[in-house]
Design a protein around this motif. Structure first.
Motif, PDB file in Angstrom:
ATOM      1  N   ASN A 288       8.139 -14.171  11.124  1.00 44.30           N
ATOM      2  CA  ASN A 288       7.385 -13.411  12.117  1.00 44.30           C
ATOM      3  C   ASN A 288       6.116 -14.124  12.543  1.00 44.30           C
ATOM      4  O   ASN A 288       5.700 -14.015  13.701  1.00 44.30           O
ATOM      5  CB  ASN A 288       7.055 -12.023  11.559  1.00 44.30           C
ATOM      6  CG  ASN A 288       8.134 -11.010  11.873  1.00 44.30           C
ATOM      7  OD1 ASN A 288       8.173 -10.458  12.971  1.00 44.30           O
ATOM      8  ND2 ASN A 288       9.032 -10.797  10.926  1.00 44.30           N
ATOM      9  N   ASN A 313      13.345  -9.235  15.451  1.00 48.61           N
ATOM     10  CA  ASN A 313      13.187  -8.752  14.083  1.00 48.61           C
ATOM     11  C   ASN A 313      14.360  -7.904  13.616  1.00 48.61           C
ATOM     12  O   ASN A 313      14.533  -7.697  12.411  1.00 48.61           O
ATOM     13  CB  ASN A 313      11.890  -7.954  13.953  1.00 48.61           C
ATOM     14  CG  ASN A 313      10.715  -8.831  13.599  1.00 48.61           C
ATOM     15  OD1 ASN A 313      10.620  -9.337  12.484  1.00 48.61           O
ATOM     16  ND2 ASN A 313       9.829  -9.052  14.550  1.00 48.61           N
ATOM     17  N   PHE A 317      15.406  -8.576   9.825  1.00 43.85           N
ATOM     18  CA  PHE A 317      15.363  -7.559   8.777  1.00 43.85           C
ATOM     19  C   PHE A 317      16.740  -6.990   8.459  1.00 43.85           C
ATOM     20  O   PHE A 317      16.932  -6.440   7.371  1.00 43.85           O
ATOM     21  CB  PHE A 317      14.381  -6.443   9.164  1.00 43.85           C
ATOM     22  CG  PHE A 317      12.956  -6.827   8.910  1.00 43.85           C
ATOM     23  CD1 PHE A 317      12.418  -6.753   7.635  1.00 43.85           C
ATOM     24  CD2 PHE A 317      12.167  -7.314   9.937  1.00 43.85           C
ATOM     25  CE1 PHE A 317      11.118  -7.129   7.395  1.00 43.85           C
ATOM     26  CE2 PHE A 317      10.861  -7.693   9.700  1.00 43.85           C
ATOM     27  CZ  PHE A 317      10.329  -7.596   8.424  1.00 43.85           C
ATOM     28  N   THR A 359       8.985  -4.194   7.300  1.00 45.21           N
ATOM     29  CA  THR A 359       9.072  -3.878   8.731  1.00 45.21           C
ATOM     30  C   THR A 359       7.738  -3.379   9.270  1.00 45.21           C
ATOM     31  O   THR A 359       7.374  -3.672  10.420  1.00 45.21           O
ATOM     32  CB  THR A 359      10.158  -2.824   8.982  1.00 45.21           C
ATOM     33  OG1 THR A 359       9.946  -1.698   8.092  1.00 45.21           O
ATOM     34  CG2 THR A 359      11.535  -3.389   8.739  1.00 45.21           C
ATOM     35  N   SER A 389       6.550   0.593  17.006  1.00 49.16           N
ATOM     36  CA  SER A 389       6.795  -0.136  15.759  1.00 49.16           C
ATOM     37  C   SER A 389       7.244   0.803  14.647  1.00 49.16           C
ATOM     38  O   SER A 389       8.111   0.455  13.840  1.00 49.16           O
ATOM     39  CB  SER A 389       5.528  -0.890  15.338  1.00 49.16           C
ATOM     40  OG  SER A 389       5.186  -1.881  16.285  1.00 49.16           O
ATOM     41  N   VAL A 393      10.610   0.744  12.393  1.00 49.18           N
ATOM     42  CA  VAL A 393      10.647   0.832  10.926  1.00 49.18           C
ATOM     43  C   VAL A 393      11.670   1.876  10.482  1.00 49.18           C
ATOM     44  O   VAL A 393      12.527   1.620   9.617  1.00 49.18           O
ATOM     45  CB  VAL A 393       9.249   1.166  10.377  1.00 49.18           C
ATOM     46  CG1 VAL A 393       9.314   1.473   8.880  1.00 49.18           C
ATOM     47  CG2 VAL A 393       8.285   0.011  10.631  1.00 49.18           C
ATOM     48  N   ILE A 396      15.453   0.761  11.229  1.00 47.19           N
ATOM     49  CA  ILE A 396      15.972  -0.269  10.333  1.00 47.19           C
ATOM     50  C   ILE A 396      16.202   0.298   8.933  1.00 47.19           C
ATOM     51  O   ILE A 396      17.258   0.064   8.305  1.00 47.19           O
ATOM     52  CB  ILE A 396      14.998  -1.470  10.274  1.00 47.19           C
ATOM     53  CG1 ILE A 396      15.035  -2.251  11.587  1.00 47.19           C
ATOM     54  CG2 ILE A 396      15.355  -2.398   9.111  1.00 47.19           C
ATOM     55  CD1 ILE A 396      16.297  -3.033  11.829  1.00 47.19           C
TER      56      ILE A 396
END
Length: 512
Positions: A288, A313, A317, A359, A389, A393, A396
């Protein structure tokens, strides 16, 4: 640690690959190709300023041949190395030798592509001849081979790791994956529009071979001064030359691959653990930092920039989550190692805490990068950036926690089944989004966030103002799903823990 020239694995590879007859035949073939190539190019370009015209062309052709042999040929040799030993059932004997994991890894890293190194050396006279006749600067010559060797070592290290992790029936797929990665890092695709970073593979050496000086970033003509594309990178707003950046990035990735090899090369395949949790988290944050540092902030809007980085990402992830999953056998060993003690909350909720930390850190890093790199005149709301964001999180963690629960269930190929169910879910959800007008009607867009990561791409002040309650309910629903999967996982752990606590009755005394 044993020196490389005394390493048994290195010596074994040298003896098997560099037999006298094979060496002589290869040297003769390379000499014939070199003479024919030099003669043909020197006559084809003889009117172009004499040797100054055709010398650099000879050097560039020689470098292309060397890169193909060393990077592609050596990478395939590394993939074949461990895979062939697995097929011949000889790899288990190597795992129980007295060599340390590092010694065994280095023996394979430099021994498996030994023939590729020899073939590369056989073409070296042609390269030296072209560089000498073209009056190439010595620093340029060194830069070409530094990029070639460091990039090839990184590819070889990755190929060994792929070979270690492959199972029966996946050998061809592993070679194709390596070739795709080589093509993706080649220098012929032009500069990237997303990152201000040039190609980072060994084929970039052939591009340097065409330059008069490796450290020159611009050319001056009668029309003005022009910057050479792909020569200067931008890292957190600072311009740096691409060659040192390439060497640093390739060296660091080679180090990460070496760490994974050393951790697993002498383990039983059933107990492979590519990275420890903290090491895997460190790798994700490192990637990242590269994403944010080299991102091109000039083109996209802040919302588009954040969406692009969070989309990248997803791959990072998802791979990180798959590496951190614990299968049923591994969890049973963890439970037995507690010796009757209570299972920790980290084991009961694994891998949710680690994924949330990773994350969340990556999402905040992206938000910070967007805030610093965006155009100040473009509208930007940090609160909605943080909320996007947090949606990322939750999404995921939900999917990986589902796969963790599926992996712990009884049955064959539990993880493959879980991934298949996840794919079916997304395919069906995507098919239904169109007829229901989820994305066409603004009032229905928030409902899509219950199933898809649409908030990462569509959530802004205007979308939130239409139906804030639905967006909030979709966010809370993700955490309810996570809690449900954790509860199902805890039931399986309780079942394994209860079976581990069953005491074996004392055997009856034996009378003589």
């Amino acid at each position: 640690m044993t020196a490389l020239w005394s390493n048994p694995e290195f010596i074994r590879n040298l003896r098997s690959q560099l037999r006298p007859g094979k060496v002589i035949a290869t040297a003769c073939i390379c000499a014939a190709i070199s003479v024919a190539t030099g003669f043909a190019i020197s006559h084809q370009y003889k009117s172009a300023a004499g040797p100054y015209g055709w010398g650099p062309v000879v050097f560039q052709v020689a470098v292309w041949l060397q890169v193909l042999v060393l990077a592609a040929g050596g990478g395939i040799a590394c993939i074949n190395s461990i895979h062939r030993e697995k097929e011949q059932n000889t790899f288990d004997y190597q795992r129980v030798t007295r060599m340390t994991p590092l010694e065994l890894t280095l023996g394979k890293l430099f021994g498996a592509p030994a023939f590729s190194y020899f073939a590369c050396l056989c073409v070296m006279p042609l390269a030296i001849f072209g560089a000498f006749m073209g009056k190439l600067r010595f620093s340029n010559f060194v830069a070409v081979y530094a990029v070639m060797l460091v990039g090839s070592l990184m590819i070889h290290m990755l190929a060994l790791l792929i070979s270690l992790l492959t199972v029966k029936g996946s050998h061809t797929a592993a070679i194709l994956l390596l070739l795709v990665l080589l093509w993706g890092t080649s220098a012929g695709r032009g500069p990237s529009s997303i990152f201000q970073l040039g190609p980072c593979g060994p084929f970039y050496a052939a591009q340097i071979a065409a330059w008069q000086a490796w450290d020159r970033s611009a050319v001056t003509t009668t029309a003005g001064t022009f910057e050479i594309p792909g020569v200067v990178d931008v890292f957190f707003g600072k311009k740096i030359h691409h060659v040192p950046a390439l060497l640093a990035i390739d060296s660091m990735f080679a180090g990460w691959f070496l760490l994974a090899m050393v951790r697993n090369i002498k383990r039983d395949p059933n107990y492979f653990e590519i990275y420890s949790p903290l090491q895997g988290l460190g790798l994700a944050i490192f990637v990242n930092l590269l994403f944010v540092g080299f991102f091109n902030w000039q083109g996209p809007t802040p919302l588009e920039a954040q969406s692009i980085l969070l989309s990248l990402n997803i791959v990072v992830f998802f791979c990180f989550g798959l590496v951190m999953l614990r299968n049923r056998e591994r969890l049973r060993r963890i439970v037995r190692s507690r010796e009757g003690a209570e299972i920790s909350w980290l084991d009961l909720t694994w891998p949710a805490p680690l994924l949330i930390a990773g994350t969340l850190a990556a999402g905040l890093l992206v938000v910070l990068g967007v805030a610093e790199g965006r155009n100040p005149q473009v509208e930007w709301n940090a609160n909605f950036a943080v909320l996007r964001s947090l949606f990322f999180v939750a999404w995921i963690v939900r999917d990986i926690q589902f796969l963790q629960w599926m992996t712990l269930r009884r049955g064959k190929h539990a993880l493959v089944t879980g991934v298949l169910f996840l794919l079916i879910f997304y395919v069906c959800a995507t098919i239904l989004m169109g007829p229901l007008g989820m994305y066409a009607v603004p009032e229905r867009v928030p409902f899509s966030a219950f199933f898809m990561p649409s908030a990462v791409y569509l959530l802004d002040h205007g979308a939130w103002a239409i139906r804030p309650a639905i967006w909030g309910a979709a966010f809370v629903a993700q955490w309810i799903f996570i809690a449900a999967f954790v509860w199902l996982q805890q039931r399986i752990i309780a079942e394994l823990n209860s079976s581990a606590k069953v005491s074996v009755p004392n055997p009856a005394p034996a009378y003589l």
